[in-house]
Scaffold this motif. Structure first.
Motif, PDB file in Angstrom:
ATOM      1  N   PHE A  58       0.827  -1.205   0.000  1.00  0.00           N
ATOM      2  CA  PHE A  58       0.000   0.000   0.000  1.00  0.00           C
ATOM      3  C   PHE A  58       0.859   1.251   0.000  1.00  0.00           C
ATOM      4  O   PHE A  58       0.485   2.267  -0.578  1.00  0.00           O
ATOM      5  CB  PHE A  58      -0.923   0.015   1.225  1.00  0.00           C
ATOM      6  N   SER A  59       1.992   1.179   0.658  1.00  0.00           N
ATOM      7  CA  SER A  59       2.817   2.383   0.761  1.00  0.00           C
ATOM      8  C   SER A  59       3.574   2.654  -0.519  1.00  0.00           C
ATOM      9  O   SER A  59       4.153   3.712  -0.681  1.00  0.00           O
ATOM     10  CB  SER A  59       3.795   2.237   1.910  1.00  0.00           C
ATOM     11  N   GLN A  60       3.593   1.692  -1.428  1.00  0.00           N
ATOM     12  CA  GLN A  60       4.349   1.909  -2.658  1.00  0.00           C
ATOM     13  C   GLN A  60       3.502   2.583  -3.707  1.00  0.00           C
ATOM     14  O   GLN A  60       2.285   2.444  -3.721  1.00  0.00           O
ATOM     15  CB  GLN A  60       4.887   0.575  -3.171  1.00  0.00           C
ATOM     16  N   LYS A  61       4.206   3.268  -4.566  1.00  0.00           N
ATOM     17  CA  LYS A  61       3.522   4.009  -5.633  1.00  0.00           C
ATOM     18  C   LYS A  61       3.386   3.084  -6.820  1.00  0.00           C
ATOM     19  O   LYS A  61       4.375   2.681  -7.423  1.00  0.00           O
ATOM     20  CB  LYS A  61       4.355   5.218  -5.997  1.00  0.00           C
TER      21      LYS A  61
END
Lengths: 311, 184, 174, 618, 366
Positions: free
Chosen positions: A50-53
């Protein structure tokens, strides 16, 4: 009751599904003489994703994965988890169709990514689904014919009164057939042909990253949950355990213990799958299909004939 | 899980999750890859730290450049690196990516990797032992904690320069720039 | 046995020099015109394993030397004959300027990648080769890198050495 | 509004269109649309009207009758609306085609004849309209000449066989009872012998089975669908073929009567069981043959056959749920198959006639409307929940499972899974994947092509979420046929052994969809990339060579190809050849290919008469 | 649009080594496969011309990462032949033992790769673990896990430490004790058998035509092994078999590899028994920086774990080699045989076939 189930059962399914993913990684590691990751590792993975783009290949790439995850959650509502079951409309037939929608969403999303690895993975996924769907349909039809209902809840309730289906002589063959195809439903080895990382670069999810991957992981967790829970509901009597909960009948505790018993049964079934997973290599897709159309289909067919004749 | 870390988890879950879930893009760029299988299997078991190899760069956040980089590989490395989602970390193995190592005079291997893509950490040695990989990873944890593993930010900021360097070696690249003006 | 072969070769081909430096090697020097027929002759004699094709850049003589190393697969599963122990080094020299030669793919199929490699590394054109596309290298080196006049140190300095670091480039250094 | 006027408008409209086409093409387009929309309006005004009129008396003393009831209305409204949509669609699709006057004339003529069929109150009107329909269909199938002519001949020959059978049946009824009025025939037939009823059922089943393409009689269909112009393919698959279903309903439930039909024979030998099994075979085999197809329209055509099987199973199983499911499925099938054909037509239009599944791809960004049409169409075809296909299939499955026919249910469900595979291939190969370079700049489908697609897409969702709307009409049909009424509300069906309520499924999907869409939006924004920024193992993505289309289910094809041949087609061809060689001896009289077919027809009818004679002995 | 181009490597989980195969696919069948090496090309042969004879050892071992020892061996043999150096008897034995250890380690790596390719994680983990046990022995002997630089012209760098042979035998027994487990779960697993049988068939005739070496050839029944044909080191002192199969498919090749591994272990035992207990292990050579080797040429060959390994070396009497050319087994197997073997196979078997042909990318690229 239904209102509570509406909120609680997706939550239970999600937590249990992630737990099962973690557990399966841990158990596999132990079989391979390793220490293995912490059991909450899949949760960390999801948070990381989720934290990755991520990247997107267009609106439809997003739509597919959202459809997949949301319909997987809808599927949970139709599944009796212990004594919780939010929706009953449509029965097992609607359930079967909804079971299709999760993979279908992923298939749409994967294909929108314009990657042939995804396409090959999806083609394998559908072929595998077709292959295990034949025995699975026979099994479910046997159960539905035997109990003369299309409602999952009713099937569980009947088992509460008359004993587990797996224990009754008429339904033991379908039960065995279901166990034989369980690895295929869960996508475990030897049926891990869909996301065969070494062959087609993890197949349908080759282009998924970031939140798409997170959604996929959640969907996968739910899928594992559903695959096992369906077996527990249909053959192992869901929440029932030899009248253990009879003294508590009607109280909240019965519901809670029912869920616990249900999850314990699921863990047991998962273990069987994991041990098969550990000692087999991947099939080729046509071998998988040939296998699934041979023994499981034969066994479930015989089972269905027995049920029809004794009806 | 360390109880002291709960505060950190709550403060910045993304960063912490990135620390403890390194999904490594599996790319045998050089001979250093020979120590990767031991480190992910029984003897060293990298999975207990959440390190597992994944199939495609889209799902990864750690890029292990395992050894020397030939020019043909450099193109593939850049492509793979650009396909990884942010945040992403690069760790280079062995002495070769630092300054060319023993191939300092080879006509087909580049001498220092960080001219072409940003490198967050180096593990020296030829080859680094599996333990060294873990030391490298723990070091990377510290860097992430201190926000010093900012290779992807540097890449974004100095993309023009990186691209110029890449093109100086590889000639015209056959893919469009990763960051166009509006993407920056 | 090996002397027999030597006699046969000398009898059949008029421009070959055959040396037997040690037990298991035989060096055959030949003109480039007769190499192809020599190779097929040896193949018919039972030397059916093409081991490798090598090339040496004799820069002082302005010539390339092509070395075809040929040996034999065992015929019998249990006993090895003398033939298998032999390696025949067929040598021929070609001019260094506009170097070209004929392919032997029609005789030994696996010569293909070897010839590609030699083509790439020495710049020798093999006539009749179906795909002389780059094998290992993607870059265009002005001089094929394995030639003796290709100076790697200078090349590295000029290409990889001249790439500025990002800091330098940011500060405007070209 | 009397029924005669309706038909007069319908027929004269066809001629008027043709004549106005001589003046100007715009005028013709306008007239065609006006007529077709006018018919929709008129028919919809006839809702809930029960009427019967004698419009001609003098025909050998037979009174020719038109009548309107819920069954007729249900089919009539479907016919006129789908035809109207297809006419609107044709405006731009047929723009640059030659002989377009002829095309519109035929379209409207078919429309009128189908309308007459469903409104016919006697068998003679029925037969005449049936013939007009068959012949004009033949002319329109072979519109594109070449391959189309072959397909047309195949169609008309089989149609002729069907017509002859029907003629034999009608003549037999007339000689027995002296009347052709359907209601009278039904009354007369009640006391007559079982053998005679069976004879009638079989002989009419052949007629309608050919039209509805039940498994051994289906061979005309794939070629005909694939070769005719797309809007007409839509009409052909959506309504015209389903005249067979109407015929089955007529003969089984109206003429012979529901109670009689369901009790003919015993166990496996009963008429409806055999028909059910024929239906089941029709579901499974064509669906899997469809997987092998590389032509988009042919793929849909095979599905057209397969879906017909569901209707037959539903109707022949003979429970109120089954009958309702079968009738509802007819409507649903028409909705999505018309939609799919129109979507394929849009692609054909935009890519200059390409419909090969192996040479297209990635069109979803270029043709969003056609894509959503295709997506909803295949969703309906599969029966994804919230689409109309789900409801009708659910009704059929449920009645099969609870009616203790698990093997039939298995066939039906298996057919669904086969459908998933083949239609996904359809969607994937056309719309998803890599967009070829040459299709980067394609002409947009005009508005008149998009409107019908949008309307039909909307209908699929509408009937999927609110199945009560059409089920209300269907309920009155099955009640008229003598079944027990269903307990229907606007959201679905209620019954004691499992209810279907689309509301909670819809709500659940909507809520969860909204939640996850929200989460998706809140989470880190993703970067859009183009199709060449793709994982290719570190290499550059090749242009035009990075789309997996050919033999999409290759492992299955290798396994299934030996078994999935169209054996019946080969069988017929062989018979035709054999008869052709027999006819060689009488070549002076009969020359050519068609002659052998005629001979075949004669032999066929002779054998039928033989069957009747044997049966009357019993 | 009919053809689909699929890239297998370089960045691919199924690719062992930095190598690429470009596949032309129809359905899931491969119509044409094209090997695309060169991702690891460092120009060793050029670099070696610029370094002295001894300086080349660190380069030589890096040609093949999986088993560098045979590379060292063949280079030593080449230098010995050019310079006319003899190896002492004990040195020869140690060389043989060392090379056989390397062979076992390499085969275990191959087992890992094959198992990993089929998603057979359990066996893959075991194989890697056992290889590590062997690497520990290497480490004890040479101080390095992977690149040992233990062999040198004229013998080996140093003698076995005390009790090394006992520990080696113990380790090998430990590994050998697991062979039944390997057989049950991997080599004779029915599913695995189904998966590997009948794919990537290379018949003997084809293999000979394409100049195949190593297990590709042994799996067709041809006993082509340099250790027997042209014995080097101490191989003429021991008696060993060359395992062969007749199928010519991936499964036969893998079983040949397994049998070869077992045979190697037995050979190590025999060599240890026969080895002279004391004696020199190397012949003294001149100062490495001033060591000039007389002009001449040499072609030497040995049997590496992958097959026939050849070295053509030319000296012009200087301190550096004038030309070095390695003929590595993967070069032939990976470029000619692999392309042929892949034709008509399914895309799920690309990795299997590649590994069963025992292709190691750096060997091709050099």
């Amino acid at each position: 009751m239904n209102i509570i189930a509406l909120f609680v059962s997706p939550l239970i399914a999600l937590i249990a599904g992630m737990f099962f993913l973690g557990l399966s990684r841990k158990i596999s590691a132990r079989i391979q003489w390793r220490y293995g990751p912490p059991i909450y590792q899949p949760v960390i993975d999801v948070i990381r994703s989720f934290s990755q783009k991520s990247i997107t290949h267009g609106k439809f790439f997003d739509f597919g994965i959202i459809l997949s995850l949301s319909s997987s959650f809808v599927l949970i509502l139709f599944l009796p988890i212990g004594k919780l079951c939010a929706l009953t409309s449509g029965g097992l037939i609607a359930f079967l169709y909804l079971m299709l929608m999760g993979p279908f969403g992923i298939a749409l999303s994967g294909a929108a990514a314009a990657n042939p690895n995804s396409s090959i993975g999806i083609s394998r996924k559908f072929l595998l689904a077709l292959a295990y769907e034949v025995p699975l349909l026979l099994v479910l039809l046997t159960v539905m014919t035997h109990y003369h209902t299309i409602s999952l809840v009713e099937i569980v309730n009947i088992q509460a009164n008359s004993g587990w289906a797996f224990g009754s002589w008429a339904l033991i063959l379908p039960g065995i057939a279901y166990l034989l195809i369980l690895p295929a439903i869960l996508g475990m080895r030897p049926f891990e042909v869909v996301g065969a990382a070494q062959e087609i670069s993890s197949g349908p999810i080759a282009e998924f990253g970031g939140k798409h991957l997170a959604f996929y992981t959640l969907q996968h967790a739910l899928h594992v949950f559903v695959g096992i829970a369906l077996f527990v509901d249909i053959f192992l009597g869901g929440w029932t355990f030899f009248g253990l909960l009879n003294p508590l009948a009607g109280t909240v505790w019965a519901v809670i213990f029912g869920i616990i018993i249900f999850l314990l049964k699921m863990t047991l079934v998962l273990f069987i799958g994991l041990f098969v997973n550990a000692v087999y290599p991947r099939f080729r897709i046509e071998q998988a299909m040939q296998y699934l159309w041979k023994w499981p289909t034969l066994i479930s067919f015989v089972g269905l004939i027995i049920v029809v004749l004794t009806k | 899980m360390d109880r002291n870390q709960i505060g950190k988890w709550l403060k910045n879950p993304g960063k912490m999750a990135n620390k403890y879930s390194f999904h490594v893009v599996y790319f045998c760029t050089g001979c250093g890859i020979i120590e990767v299988p031991p480190s992910i299997t029984t003897r060293w078991d990298a999975e207990r730290f959440g390190i597992i190899p994944v199939a495609t760069p889209r799902q990864a956040n750690l890029f292990l450049i395992t050894g020397y980089v030939s020019t043909k590989t450099l193109a593939a490395i850049i492509r793979t690196y650009e396909q990884m989602p942010e945040p992403k970390y690069t760790v280079a193995f062995g002495s070769c990516p630092i300054n060319g190592g023993m191939y300092y005079d080879s006509y087909n291997t580049i001498t220092s990797l960080d001219k072409y893509i940003p490198v967050d950490g180096y593990i020296a040695g030829c080859m680094p032992r599996p333990e060294a990989i873990f030391i490298g990873v723990t070091h990377l944890w510290k860097l992430i904690d201190m926000d010093k593993a900012d290779g992807y930010k540097r890449y974004r900021e100095d993309y023009v320069h990186y691209r110029a360097n890449q093109e100086q070696i590889l000639g015209e690249l056959d893919w469009p720039p990763l960051f166009s003006k509006e993407n920056l | 046995m090996i002397n027999e072969l030597k006699q046969k070769l000398l009898a059949n081909f008029n421009d070959v020099q055959v040396n037997i430096p040690e037990d298991n090697r035989m060096t055959v020097n030949t003109k480039k015109e007769s190499l192809l027929s020599l190779v097929s002759y040896l193949k018919n004699m039972g030397y059916n394993h093409f081991a490798m094709l090598s090339c040496v850049d004799w820069i002082d003589d302005k010539e390339f030397e092509l070395i075809y190393i040929i040996s034999a697969y065992p015929q019998d599963d249990e006993h090895y004959q003398d033939k298998e122990k032999k390696n025949i080094l067929l040598k021929t020299r070609i001019s260094r300027v506009k170097a070209k030669f004929i392919t032997i793919i029609s005789i030994f199929e696996n010569a293909e990648p070897y010839e590609r490699e030699i083509h790439e590394m020495f710049g020798i054109h093999f006539e009749g080769h179906p795909r002389l596309t780059p094998l290992m290298l993607e870059r265009d080196y002005k001089i094929p890198p394995f030639r003796k006049d290709f100076d790697t140190n200078k090349y590295v300095e000029n290409t990889f050495g001249k790439v500025p670091s990002i800091k330098e480039r940011k500060e405007g250094k070209k | 509004m009397s029924l005669e006027l309706l038909l007069i408008i319908a027929f004269s409209g066809a001629f008027l269109t043709y004549l106005s086409g001589k003046i100007s093409s715009q005028l013709r387009d306008g007239v065609a649309v006006l007529i077709s929309l006018g018919l929709v309006a008129i028919v919809s005004f006839l809702y809930n009207v029960q009427t019967e009129t004698v419009f001609y008396q003098g025909f050998f003393g037979i009174s020719l009758i038109l009548r309107m009831n819920s069954l007729a209305w249900f089919f009539a409204i479907a016919i006129v609306s789908f035809t109207a949509l297809c006419i609107i669609y044709s405006l731009s699709y047929m723009k640059d085609c030659e002989r377009s006057n002829y095309y519109y004339f035929m379209m409207l003529l078919i429309n009128a004849s189908m309308l007459t069929i469903v409104l016919a109150g006697d068998l003679v009107t029925f037969f005449v309209a049936w013939e007009i329909m068959s012949w004009s269909t033949f002319l329109l199938i072979s519109y594109n000449r070449n391959g189309a002519l072959q397909a047309g001949i195949k169609y008309i020959v089989l149609s002729l066989i069907g017509s002859m059978c029907m003629l034999v049946g009608i003549l037999s009824i007339y000689t027995s009872f002296g009347t052709v009025n359907i209601a009278d025939v039904a009354n007369h037939l009640t006391p007559s012998s079982v053998g005679y009823k069976l004879f009638l059922l079989i002989i009419f089943s052949i007629t309608f089975g050919i039209k509805n393409a039940i498994m051994p009689l289906h061979t005309w269909l794939p070629d005909a669908y694939a070769e005719s112009p797309s809007p007409f393919s839509a009409v052909l698959s959506g309504m015209l073929t389903r005249m067979g279903v109407f015929g089955f309903l007529l003969i089984m439930y109206v003429i012979v009567g529901m109670k009689t039909t369901l009790h003919l024979g015993r166990g496996f030998l009963s008429f409806n069981t055999i028909l059910c099994w024929l239906g089941a075979i029709t579901i499974v085999i064509p669906t899997f043959i469809a997987m092998l197809q590389n032509d988009a329209k042919k793929l849909l055509a095979w599905h057209g056959i397969g879906q017909g099987g569901y209707m037959i199973v539903g109707i022949a199983f003979g429970t109120s749920l089954g009958a309702a499911g079968g009738i509802f499925h007819t409507l649903n099938h028409a909705t999505y198959i018309v939609l799919l054909f129109l979507s394929v037509g849009a692609i054909e239009y935009s890519t200059n006639g390409l419909r090969d599944l192996n040479s297209l791809g990635g069109l979803f960004k270029k043709m969003p409307i056609a894509f959503f049409g295709g997506l909803l169409g295949i969703s309906g075809l599969i029966g994804v929940p919230l689409t109309n296909g789900f409801v009708s299939k659910w009704l059929i499955y449920k009645t099969l499972i609870l009616g203790n026919a698990p093997f039939l249910a298995f066939a039906a469900l298996l057919g669904t899974w086969g459908t998933v595979l083949s239609v996904y291939k359809f969607l994937h190969n056309l719309f998803l994947g890599q967009l070829p370079e040459e299709h980067k700049e394609i002409k947009k489908a005009p508005l008149t092509m998009q409107i019908p697609i949008v309307i039909l897409s909307f209908t699929i969702i509408l009937f999927g979420i609110l199945p009560g709307l059409p089920l209300k009409v269907i309920n009155s049909i099955i009640v008229a046929a003598g079944f027990q009424a269903l307990d229907i509300n606007i959201w679905g069906v209620t019954s004691e052994t499992g209810t279907l309520n689309m509301l909670n499924i819809f709500a659940a999907i909507a809520v969860f969809g909204a939640i996850f869409w929200g989460i998706f939006k809140v989470a880190r924004k993703s970067t859009p990339v183009d199709q060449y920024d793709n994982y290719a193992a570190g290499a550059a993505v090749p242009k035009n060579k990075y789309h997996y289309t050919v033999e999409y289910y290759a492992p299955f094809y290798r396994m299934g190809k030996p078994f999935l041949k169209d054996i019946f087609d080969m069988f017929y061809n062989r018979i035709a050849e054999a008869i052709g060689s027999i006819c060689d001896s009488v070549r002076k009289i009969y020359t050519g290919y068609v002659g052998s077919y005629v001979m075949y027809i004669v032999l066929f009818i002779a054998s039928l008469i033989f069957v009747q004679l044997t049966w009357s002995i019993f | 649009m009919r053809e689909l181009k699929l890239y297998f490597g370089p960045q691919h989980l199924g690719m062992v080594g930095n190598f690429s195969i470009t596949l032309q696919v129809e359905g899931d069948r491969i119509i044409k496969a094209e090997s695309n090496p060169g991702y690891l090309h460092r120009g060793f042969e050029k670099l070696m011309e610029q370094r002295t004879w001894i300086q080349n050892f660190p380069l030589v071992c890096r040609i093949n990462v999986v088993e560098p020892d045979h590379m060292e061996l063949i280079y030593s043999m080449g230098v010995e032949k050019l310079a006319g150096i003899e190896v002492p008897e004990r040195g020869k034995y140690i060389r043989s033992i060392f090379c056989e250890m390397a062979r076992v380690a390499s085969h275990l790596f191959g087992a890992w790769a094959y198992a990993n390719m089929l998603g057979f994680d359990t066996v893959a983990n075991w194989a890697m673990y056992h290889r590590d046990l062997l690497l520990d022995m290497f480490e004890e002997l040479t101080g390095a896990r992977v690149y040992h630089i233990y062999l040198r012209p004229g013998g080996v760098r140093r003698d076995f430490p005390d009790g090394f042979t006992d520990r080696l035998v113990k380790t090998l027994h430990k590994i050998g004790g697991k062979v039944p487990d390997y057989n049950a779960t991997f080599f004779e697993n029915r599913l695995f058998q189904k998966r590997a049988e009948g794919i990537g068939i290379v018949t003997r005739k084809e293999a000979m035509r394409m100049g195949a070496v190593g297990h590709t050839l042994k799996a067709t029944g041809l006993k082509y092994d340099i250790r027997k044909i042209e014995p080097y080191a101490a191989y003429d002192h021991v008696d060993f078999n060359i395992p062969t199969r007749t199928g010519g498919d991936a499964y036969s090749r893998l079983l040949t590899i397994r049998d070869d591994m077992i045979e190697s272990v037995h050979m190590i035992f025999k060599l240890i028994d026969k080895m002279p207990k004391t004696g020199e292990v190397y012949t003294k050579t001149p100062n490495p920086f001033k060591w000039k080797i007389p002009a001449g040429e040499a072609y030497v060959r040995c049997e590496s774990a992958r097959g026939e390994l050849g070295l053509y070396m030319v000296s012009n009497g200087g301190t550096n080699p004038y030309r070095v050319h390695f003929n590595t087994p993967s070069f032939n197997n990976g470029l000619t045989v692999l392309e042929k073997a892949l034709e008509g196979e399914s895309i799920s078997d690309v990795g299997n076939i590649m590994i069963s042909l025992y292709v190691v990318a750096p060997e091709i690229d050099r």
